[in-house]
Design a protein around this motif. Sequence first.
Motif, PDB file in Angstrom:
ATOM      1  N   SER A  75      -0.027   0.221  -2.190  1.00  0.00           N
ATOM      2  CA  SER A  75      -0.608  -0.069  -0.881  1.00  0.00           C
ATOM      3  C   SER A  75       0.352  -0.358   0.282  1.00  0.00           C
ATOM      4  CB  SER A  75      -1.443  -1.227  -0.987  1.00  0.00           C
ATOM      5  OG  SER A  75      -2.504  -1.002  -2.078  1.00  0.00           O
ATOM      6  N   LEU A  76       1.732  -0.668   0.108  1.00  0.00           N
ATOM      7  CA  LEU A  76       2.531  -0.799   0.921  1.00  0.00           C
ATOM      8  C   LEU A  76       2.997   0.379   1.658  1.00  0.00           C
ATOM      9  CD1 LEU A  76       4.534  -2.190   2.639  1.00  0.00           C
ATOM     10  CD2 LEU A  76       6.263  -2.150   0.594  1.00  0.00           C
ATOM     11  N   ARG A  96      -7.889   6.700   7.551  1.00  0.00           N
ATOM     12  CA  ARG A  96      -8.001   7.244   6.106  1.00  0.00           C
ATOM     13  C   ARG A  96      -6.904   6.402   5.179  1.00  0.00           C
ATOM     14  NH1 ARG A  96     -10.175  11.835   8.256  1.00  0.00           N
ATOM     15  NH2 ARG A  96      -7.998  12.838   8.402  1.00  0.00           N
ATOM     16  N   ALA A  97      -5.871   6.548   5.761  1.00  0.00           N
ATOM     17  CA  ALA A  97      -4.891   5.806   4.978  1.00  0.00           C
ATOM     18  C   ALA A  97      -4.850   4.506   4.733  1.00  0.00           C
ATOM     19  CB  ALA A  97      -3.451   6.155   5.475  1.00  0.00           C
ATOM     20  N   TRP A  98      -5.274   3.738   5.912  1.00  0.00           N
ATOM     21  CA  TRP A  98      -5.496   2.331   5.803  1.00  0.00           C
ATOM     22  C   TRP A  98      -6.760   1.943   4.968  1.00  0.00           C
ATOM     23  CZ3 TRP A  98      -4.951   1.924  11.735  1.00  0.00           C
ATOM     24  CH2 TRP A  98      -3.567   1.993  12.198  1.00  0.00           C
ATOM     25  N   THR A 109      -0.992  -8.619  -6.538  1.00  0.00           N
ATOM     26  CA  THR A 109       0.662  -8.300  -6.071  1.00  0.00           C
ATOM     27  C   THR A 109       0.442  -7.534  -4.667  1.00  0.00           C
ATOM     28  OG1 THR A 109       0.572  -6.105  -7.181  1.00  0.00           O
ATOM     29  CG2 THR A 109       1.261  -8.225  -8.302  1.00  0.00           C
ATOM     30  N   GLN A 110      -0.766  -7.099  -4.259  1.00  0.00           N
ATOM     31  CA  GLN A 110      -0.748  -6.034  -2.981  1.00  0.00           C
ATOM     32  C   GLN A 110      -1.347  -6.778  -2.092  1.00  0.00           C
ATOM     33  OE1 GLN A 110       0.892  -2.984  -2.441  1.00  0.00           O
ATOM     34  NE2 GLN A 110       1.878  -3.638  -4.615  1.00  0.00           N
ATOM     35  N   ARG A 111      -2.006  -8.214  -2.135  1.00  0.00           N
ATOM     36  CA  ARG A 111      -3.004  -8.824  -1.331  1.00  0.00           C
ATOM     37  C   ARG A 111      -2.510  -8.648   0.291  1.00  0.00           C
ATOM     38  NH1 ARG A 111      -1.499 -13.070  -4.385  1.00  0.00           N
ATOM     39  NH2 ARG A 111      -0.109 -14.535  -3.422  1.00  0.00           N
ATOM     40  N   SER A 118      -6.621  -3.723   6.178  1.00  0.00           N
ATOM     41  CA  SER A 118      -8.222  -3.894   6.455  1.00  0.00           C
ATOM     42  C   SER A 118      -7.905  -4.397   8.127  1.00  0.00           C
ATOM     43  CB  SER A 118      -8.608  -5.146   5.722  1.00  0.00           C
ATOM     44  OG  SER A 118      -8.863  -4.869   4.369  1.00  0.00           O
ATOM     45  N   PHE A 119      -7.146  -5.263   8.409  1.00  0.00           N
ATOM     46  CA  PHE A 119      -6.848  -5.699   9.790  1.00  0.00           C
ATOM     47  C   PHE A 119      -6.838  -4.771  10.728  1.00  0.00           C
ATOM     48  CE2 PHE A 119      -4.083  -6.968  13.507  1.00  0.00           C
ATOM     49  CZ  PHE A 119      -4.670  -7.897  13.906  1.00  0.00           C
TER      50      PHE A 119
END
Length: 123
Positions: A75-76, A96-98, A109-111, A118-119
Amino acid sequence: KAALIGSWGSILREGFDAFLDRDFEASTSKYLEAALLGYSRGAENAIWLLRDRLGRIAQVPHEWLFDLLDAPMPSLQRLALGDLYLASGREADAARAWAKASVDGDWATQRVYRAQASFNLGA
């Protein structure tokens, strides 16, 4: 992949040692070298350093670096790819990536990265 290449793991360690010394330029250089030798972790770390420590992910065309990551992309790094797309005027690709970064990965671990994605989407 890396095991087939040889014993180049010391390059990753050199990158980590430079990071611990807060020499982010040298650390990035070593991680980029490791990425080019087939170490996905080198690419992941280089992307993070370029984005979060050096602030250069958008100033230089680093899109090729994302191709060196193992699937699925964390995710990062997907968040960073979205940022890179946005900086180059590719808003639809950034969205699309976001969107993918906002739902992929382990929430535990990715929150932070998922929330940031999402923001960025305005969710």
